[in-house]
Design a protein around this motif. Structure first.
Motif, PDB file in Angstrom:
ATOM      1  N   GLY A   1       6.426  16.251   4.663  1.00  0.00           N
ATOM      2  CA  GLY A   1       5.518  15.409   5.458  1.00  0.00           C
ATOM      3  C   GLY A   1       5.957  13.947   5.439  1.00  0.00           C
ATOM      4  N   ALA A   2       6.267  13.454   4.246  1.00  0.00           N
ATOM      5  CA  ALA A   2       6.677  12.047   4.128  1.00  0.00           C
ATOM      6  C   ALA A   2       7.979  11.809   4.885  1.00  0.00           C
ATOM      7  N   CYS A   3       8.913  12.770   4.732  1.00  0.00           N
ATOM      8  CA  CYS A   3      10.207  12.631   5.382  1.00  0.00           C
ATOM      9  C   CYS A   3      10.074  12.647   6.902  1.00  0.00           C
ATOM     10  N   MET A   4       9.268  13.590   7.401  1.00  0.00           N
ATOM     11  CA  MET A   4       9.136  13.711   8.851  1.00  0.00           C
ATOM     12  C   MET A   4       8.441  12.501   9.452  1.00  0.00           C
ATOM     13  N   THR A   5       7.456  11.964   8.733  1.00  0.00           N
ATOM     14  CA  THR A   5       6.769  10.779   9.239  1.00  0.00           C
ATOM     15  C   THR A   5       7.758   9.629   9.407  1.00  0.00           C
TER      16      THR A   5
ATOM     17  N   ALA B   1      11.313   7.931   1.450  1.00  0.00           N
ATOM     18  CA  ALA B   1      10.843   9.279   1.738  1.00  0.00           C
ATOM     19  C   ALA B   1      11.910  10.305   1.365  1.00  0.00           C
ATOM     20  N   LEU B   2      13.178   9.988   1.616  1.00  0.00           N
ATOM     21  CA  LEU B   2      14.244  10.920   1.255  1.00  0.00           C
ATOM     22  C   LEU B   2      14.313  11.095  -0.265  1.00  0.00           C
ATOM     23  N   GLY B   3      14.149   9.978  -0.985  1.00  0.00           N
ATOM     24  CA  GLY B   3      14.128  10.045  -2.444  1.00  0.00           C
ATOM     25  C   GLY B   3      12.957  10.883  -2.928  1.00  0.00           C
ATOM     26  N   PHE B   4      11.841  10.696  -2.277  1.00  0.00           N
ATOM     27  CA  PHE B   4      10.629  11.434  -2.610  1.00  0.00           C
ATOM     28  C   PHE B   4      10.854  12.929  -2.389  1.00  0.00           C
ATOM     29  N   LEU B   5      11.480  13.281  -1.257  1.00  0.00           N
ATOM     30  CA  LEU B   5      11.766  14.685  -0.955  1.00  0.00           C
ATOM     31  C   LEU B   5      12.679  15.274  -2.026  1.00  0.00           C
ATOM     32  N   LEU B   6      13.645  14.488  -2.478  1.00  0.00           N
ATOM     33  CA  LEU B   6      14.579  14.956  -3.502  1.00  0.00           C
ATOM     34  C   LEU B   6      13.827  15.302  -4.788  1.00  0.00           C
ATOM     35  N   VAL B   7      12.899  14.438  -5.189  1.00  0.00           N
ATOM     36  CA  VAL B   7      12.114  14.705  -6.399  1.00  0.00           C
ATOM     37  C   VAL B   7      11.281  15.969  -6.195  1.00  0.00           C
TER      38      VAL B   7
ATOM     39  N   GLY C   1       1.578  19.431   9.251  1.00  0.00           N
ATOM     40  CA  GLY C   1       0.230  18.878   9.333  1.00  0.00           C
ATOM     41  C   GLY C   1       0.176  17.502   8.688  1.00  0.00           C
ATOM     42  N   LEU C   2       0.830  17.389   7.523  1.00  0.00           N
ATOM     43  CA  LEU C   2       0.834  16.100   6.823  1.00  0.00           C
ATOM     44  C   LEU C   2       1.574  15.038   7.629  1.00  0.00           C
ATOM     45  N   ALA C   3       2.678  15.478   8.292  1.00  0.00           N
ATOM     46  CA  ALA C   3       3.434  14.522   9.107  1.00  0.00           C
ATOM     47  C   ALA C   3       2.575  14.017  10.269  1.00  0.00           C
ATOM     48  N   GLN C   4       1.815  14.941  10.873  1.00  0.00           N
ATOM     49  CA  GLN C   4       0.923  14.533  11.971  1.00  0.00           C
ATOM     50  C   GLN C   4      -0.109  13.527  11.460  1.00  0.00           C
ATOM     51  N   ALA C   5      -0.647  13.829  10.262  1.00  0.00           N
ATOM     52  CA  ALA C   5      -1.619  12.913   9.657  1.00  0.00           C
ATOM     53  C   ALA C   5      -0.947  11.578   9.362  1.00  0.00           C
TER      54      ALA C   5
ATOM     55  N   GLY D   1       0.827  -1.207   0.000  1.00  0.00           N
ATOM     56  CA  GLY D   1       0.000   0.000   0.000  1.00  0.00           C
ATOM     57  C   GLY D   1       0.857   1.252   0.000  1.00  0.00           C
ATOM     58  N   LEU D   2       1.859   1.251   0.875  1.00  0.00           N
ATOM     59  CA  LEU D   2       2.715   2.425   1.027  1.00  0.00           C
ATOM     60  C   LEU D   2       3.506   2.704  -0.253  1.00  0.00           C
ATOM     61  N   LEU D   3       4.113   1.662  -0.802  1.00  0.00           N
ATOM     62  CA  LEU D   3       4.916   1.839  -2.013  1.00  0.00           C
ATOM     63  C   LEU D   3       4.048   2.300  -3.181  1.00  0.00           C
ATOM     64  N   SER D   4       2.832   1.752  -3.259  1.00  0.00           N
ATOM     65  CA  SER D   4       1.933   2.170  -4.343  1.00  0.00           C
ATOM     66  C   SER D   4       1.581   3.642  -4.174  1.00  0.00           C
TER      67      SER D   4
END
Lengths: 408, 434
Positions: free
Chosen positions: B32-36, B313-319, B373-377, A285-288
């Motif tokens: 948000g993704a990184c902080m989570t 998440a780090l890769g995602f932040l880079l993009v 906010g996203l990290a909290q979510a 789920g997460l990767l998707s």
């Protein structure tokens, strides 16, 4: 349409073009690996267990205080369970495929005095009804004979292993590893110093924890457990749709036999299996989700930069339109431009994807990224790029030739 | 000047609402993704016993046969009962403890509560002082209780509430697997995470509510839990017998300083040599003495999936970052004319640069706030998951600060290239093309 003028116009926006290429390359590398990881997890979740999953229920009990004759009580329990309407079989065994809470594994050798066992496999204990109740399919040999079974109390009372011998049923994959290309039925293997004759081959039976090694190396020993010695009851129902009702009736039946015990757990086997793979399903789920969001973010980046280019080149486009270029040609200009950028990004991304995969192979013991994922990612990103550039390109195509005559 | 730049930035946001919203959202998603994932990683890799973790050591010996010996290989993580009892008798450390997980059926003194199964720990007297266990009432048992297989127990606060309604239960009795034990202490809420002293019985969610002397549990033949590894040639009927060739006991020592740790390691090597001379051990001395954090690191307590998520998440932040650079670039260069005019009117390149950085920094702060906010979510979503560490996923002060640093650094990094490019805009050329 010629590619040359597009390339030279891109050269004038080197930084922005490079950013798009970089973004696509990164997205390609991450999404490619994410898709691969998703594939791996899906394979794991779908792994067959070798038993009749949908028809099985499990109940675990514990006695309160010392249990004097747990063996006899177990026989009573099983008789009560078999009498419950909807039940076609009831047995007691020590473990289950994909069972998080416990697993017993043993080394099996080809000779009695081997220093290192030939392999390690999950050790299942079976009574007379286990193979039929679990739905284990025998592909060669036979089931255990009535005089081969022993009570666990008898086994525990034995002093030393001198003169002990017995029968075992092994899975096909384990037999193949022990005796490659040969007939395994009738051969002898060793469980410590104890010789075991292979009497049957099971098609498949997954280990409680496939991460312990080869996921289908399992063998069965004809030992009757009782409920208070690591034994757990398994019930087979005739109609999976009525599982919950049968489970409730079965628990009630056990409580009627002896109310002074604790029911530790009761559930359908499918719930046990689902629990075992919950982390894998979550990673899927997460990767998707991350992959989809990543693609959306990349698409927005393309929309943003392409719109900027259209705005910047408004006059230029007007001039080209005034000189006879059709709307379709303008549209195609931006589409080809995007195709060139995306393709460059993909080429770079493939290299990155492989580098990333190498890194993960080292750290997470993952297999090599199969080549089949590359064309999938390529098509995905081409489609994404074309979809993202469509709106700015249509706006460009809509620019009227009259713009050319207007002063800025 | 900064205030003026801020006004300019806000004005420019209003002009390009969609583009600005897109940038803020992109940054927010990345942050948000990184902080989570960073928070989950931070929580899981934390020190479970700060202030003492460098003085507590996990002990390993190597009692397995020579036939399966691979030089340099890691010895088994647990001890045999024979070795654990021998080391405990020797008392070479400031404090030492042997233990294993277990469980049994608990019955209340008056039978008011239905019997229930409870997780327990069978351990020795030093346990409570060694791990700084806080007591609500009473105290731990003594070494005499260990030696005399005393029928004593220490219970946890929740169990005390359940059985005795929270009253001081010291001196009262609890029945465990049919045997009455006298309660000598009630401990307050205490839950080191991960449960470093035994990683086999629930690393993040394995709470134990009753503690009793190891010797008593053995005497009563109580059930153990955790992992057990038997390595003798013959199958063993009772893996918990004193001389069984099975490892199943965790052993920890408290040592004051590195010198004492070195001395203790030498003692372990010496003990191994003695056992070898006596014919019990076959391999050359192969001992380990690891501090708490080394032990957690060695046992890879942070799950591989969590590390993978962090990298993802780090890769995602880079993009997201590259995307924001692109969008900011488009935005600034689109205003080429405006910048040209300002430059022509005398603004230095530096001013243009600073203004651009202020603008991207503002995007960053907005992105950071939304990202928080996203990290909290995200953390809320993590807590809904059935994993054992789910309940621990909370943002703390350090992580909060890190979010803002991350947001600011990210957005300023994103603004650098566009700012530099807009600074290069030549005033004359822009005015002419207008």
């Amino acid at each position: 349409m010629h590619v040359h003028p597009i390339v030279s116009s891109l050269r004038r926006h080197r930084t922005a073009a490079l950013l798009i290429v970089l973004e696509i390359a990164l997205t390609c590398a991450i999404v490619c690996n994410a898709l691969f990881l998703i594939g791996e997890r899906i394979d794991a979740v779908r792994r067959p267990s070798g038993i009749a999953e949908r028809e099985l229920l499990q109940i675990r009990l514990s006695g309160i205080g010392p249990q004097t004759d747990a063996g006899a009580r177990t026989r009573e329990d099983l008789a009560a369970l078999r009498a419950v309407p909807g039940v076609v079989g009831a047995t007691v065994t020590n473990q289950l495929p994909f069972y998080r809470f416990s697993s017993s594994n043993s080394g099996v050798s080809l000779t009695a005095d081997q220093a290192q066992p030939t392999l390690h496999a999950a050790r299942y204990h079976a009574d007379e009804t286990t193979i039929a109740t679990l739905g284990i399919r025998l592909v060669a040999g036979r089931d255990f004979l009535p005089d081969e079974y022993m009570d666990v109390a008898e086994v525990e009372a034995l002093d030393g292993s001198e003169g002990m011998r017995g029968a075992t049923i092994v899975t096909a994959s384990m037999a193949e590893r022990l005796f490659p290309g040969e007939q395994a039925v009738g051969r002898t293997v060793y469980f410590g110093p104890i010789p075991l004759t292979i009497v049957g081959i099971a098609e498949s039976l997954a280990r409680p924890s496939p991460s312990d090694g080869e996921g289908t190396f399992s063998f069965l020993l004809p030992i009757r457990l009782h409920y208070n010695n690591g034994g757990t009851y398994l019930i087979r129902v005739s109609d999976p749709a009525r599982r919950d009702a049968v489970l409730a009736a079965a628990v009630a039946a056990l409580e009627a036999v002896d109310p002074d015990r604790l029911i530790l757990a009761h559930s359908a086997y499918e719930a046990i299996r689902a629990d075992y793979f919950r982390n894998d399903r979550e990673m899927i789920g997460l990767l998707s989700t991350v992959s989809i969001v990543l693609l959306v973010v990349t698409a927005f980046g393309i929309v943003g930069l392409a719109s900027f280019w259209v705005q910047q080149r408004t006059r230029q486009i007007g001039v080209r339109r005034a000189l006879g270029a059709t709307r379709a040609q303008i549209l195609r200009h931006f589409q080809i431009e995007n195709f060139l950028l995306t393709s460059t990004g993909i080429v770079l991304g493939m290299a990155l994807a492989y580098a990333l995969n190498q890194l993960m192979m080292g750290r997470y013991e993952l297999p090599r990224l199969p080549l089949a994922y590359l064309p999938v990612c390529t098509v995905l990103l081409w489609a994404l790029g074309q979809a993202a550039v469509l709106w700015p390109a249509l706006r460009a195509a809509a620019i009227s030739p009259a713009i050319a005559t207007r002063a800025a | 000047m900064l205030g003026y730049y801020l006004t300019l930035a806000l004005r420019s946001f209003r002009r390009n609402r969609v583009l600005t919203a897109l940038m803020v959202l992109t940054l927010a998603l990345g942050i948000g993704a990184c902080m989570t994932t960073l928070t989950v990683f931070h929580v899981l890799s934390g020190d479970p016993i700060p202030g003492k973790s460098d003085r507590l050591f996990h002990v390993q010996l190597d009692p397995e046969p020579l036939a399966t010996y691979v030089p340099g290989a890691e010895p088994d993580s647990q001890l045999t009962r024979f070795d654990a009892e021998a080391l405990l008798r020797d008392r070479h450390a400031t404090r030492q403890v042997m233990m294993t997980g277990g469980g049994g059926i608990i019955e209340a003194e008056d039978g008011a509560v239905r019997p229930f199964l409870e997780s327990m720990r069978y351990t020795s007297a030093d346990f409570f002082a060694m791990f700084d266990v806080p007591f609500l009432h009473g105290q731990g048992w003594t070494a005499q209780d260990d030696a005399g297989r005393g029928r004593v127990a220490v219970i946890g606060r929740t169990l005390n509430d359940k059985l005795f309604g929270g009253a001081d239960s010291v001196g009262r009795q609890v029945r465990v697997d049919g045997t009455a034990l006298r309660i000598v202490g009630v401990i307050d809420d205490w839950l080191p995470r991960p449960k470093f002293y035994d990683l086999n019985t629930g690393r993040f969610d394995g709470q134990e509510h009753l503690f009793l002397p190891f010797s008593t549990a053995i005497d009563l033949k109580m059930g153990t839990s955790g992992s057990s590894n038997c390595f003798g040639g013959a199958p063993t009927n009772d893996s918990r017998a004193l001389n069984a060739p099975c490892t199943w006991i965790q052993y920890w020592v408290e040592l004051e300083d590195p010198a004492q740790a070195d001395a203790f390691k030498a003692y372990l090597a010496n003990y191994s040599a003695q056992q070898k001379a006596a014919g019990r051990f076959e391999r050359p001395a192969n001992v380990r003495l690891r501090s708490v954090m080394d032990w957690l690191d060695h046992r890879k307590v942070v799950p591989g999936d969590v590390r993978l998520q962090l990298w993802l998440a780090l890769g995602f932040l880079l993009v997201c970052l590259v995307n924001t650079v692109g969008l900011l670039l488009a935005k600034f260069l689109r205003r080429g004319g405006e910048i040209g005019v300002r430059r022509a009117l005398g603004a230095a390149r530096r001013d243009v640069f600073v203004q651009a950085i202020v603008e991207s920094g503002t995007v960053g702060i907005a992105g950071g706030l939304l990202g928080l906010g996203l990290a909290q979510a995200g953390l809320w979503a993590v807590r809904q998951r059935p994993t054992d560490y789910a309940a621990l996923a909370h943002l703390d002060g350090a992580m909060l600060l890190l979010t803002f640093v991350l947001a600011l650094v990210t957005s300023i990094a994103a603004g650098l290239l566009p700012a530099w490019r807009s600074m290069q805009i030549a005033p004359a050329l822009q005015l002419k093309s207008q």
